[in-house]
Design an enzyme around this catalytic site. Sequence first.
Site, PDB file in Angstrom:
ATOM      1  N   GLU A 113       6.957  10.947   4.364  1.00 13.60           N
ATOM      2  CA  GLU A 113       7.405  11.194   5.741  1.00 13.60           C
ATOM      3  C   GLU A 113       8.308  10.090   6.248  1.00 13.60           C
ATOM      4  OE1 GLU A 113       7.248  10.963  10.173  1.00 13.60           O
ATOM      5  OE2 GLU A 113       6.599   9.480   8.692  1.00 13.60           O
ATOM      6  N   ASP A 173      -0.345   4.058  11.604  1.00 12.36           N
ATOM      7  CA  ASP A 173       0.686   4.998  11.125  1.00 12.36           C
ATOM      8  C   ASP A 173       0.520   5.237   9.632  1.00 12.36           C
ATOM      9  OD1 ASP A 173       2.938   6.596  11.047  1.00 12.36           O
ATOM     10  OD2 ASP A 173       4.347   4.933  11.062  1.00 12.36           O
TER      11      ASP A 173
END
Length: 369
Positions: A133, A103
């Site tokens: 994000e 990720d």
Amino acid sequence: MIDTIEIARALMRVDTCNPPGNEQAAAQILAPLLADAGFAVEHHCFAPGRANLVAVRRSRRMRPALAFTGHLDTVPLGAAPWRHDPFAGEIASGRLYGRGASDMKAAVAAFVAAALDAGGVDADLALVITGGEERGCEGALALARAKIALPEIAGWIVAEPTSNAIALGHKGALFSFIHFAGVSAHSSTPHLGVNAIYRACTAALAFRDMDFPARHPVLGQATANVGLIDGGHAPNAVPDRARLHVDVRTLPGMDHSEVLARLAALAGDGSSLECIHDLAPVWTDPTAPFVALCAAARDAEGHVAEPPRGASFFTDASVLSRLAPAPVVILGPGEPSQAHVTDEWCGVTEIEAARSLYGRLIRMHADAA
């Protein structure tokens, strides 16, 4: 030939835990590679040391671009000790270990490498590499506020971890703090005060019992969860303030303003609502031509075809697909279950497979255009 794994390892050696982020240092690794390959590269800073990187390369035909997006920030490490250095990009037993492996720094490395591989392909490409994000799409929202100019987009590939399977969307996210006011009094005479914590607890139970009639055939149902609660100022006083955080995950077609109004009504007297994040749900019609193109690339690469799925997490597509409207497919290396865990890893062969899949998709998009 560019080495995908070495790009990923270089990105992982930069600590971009958010907060504070520090994504600009990671973006500076990628910018010269893309500029040397003929991309027009722009840095969009949204805070000190924090930046988005936008790279565009146009074809002779100037057709709608295939867009890839991924983020460079990661979540913090957590309190548990790591067996593998989280910022070394160690490789062991065929796995790349470190914060951001799944990720999603390996995925960013894969689509950057695929874009560099495609130097001889007359393809329109846009790479939107964001910061922030992990804390509510901060970087993507900064791009939207700045109204940055992107070419017309044929489709968005969001390279979040899906084990290289196709996902067609995700729920939206409404994060809100609800503040409760009361009247302070001595704890021995609570009848003289108004207990703000009781108000918060009553509201928390109401949020627990919220029913959302909407259902989605893939994403399921909308949900609400109270994840934080605090209040009071002394153990021997009736608290005159309290606060809770409620996280509502929404479905396509739901009106977020109506959800917020419902939360405010359930919170009751003496409360005020503060919306922190308002991120729209994302869903692409499984019959869309862009989905068919992605499925054809997947099949040509020998990946197993699966029924349409959704992602359990939200992505920058909530923002970017409105900044530059186009179908969205979430497709990236890494196990979703590896996101945010101690000793996070991503399979090396899976990263290389993503690069190959992205490269085929670029070529097929160019041929189709």
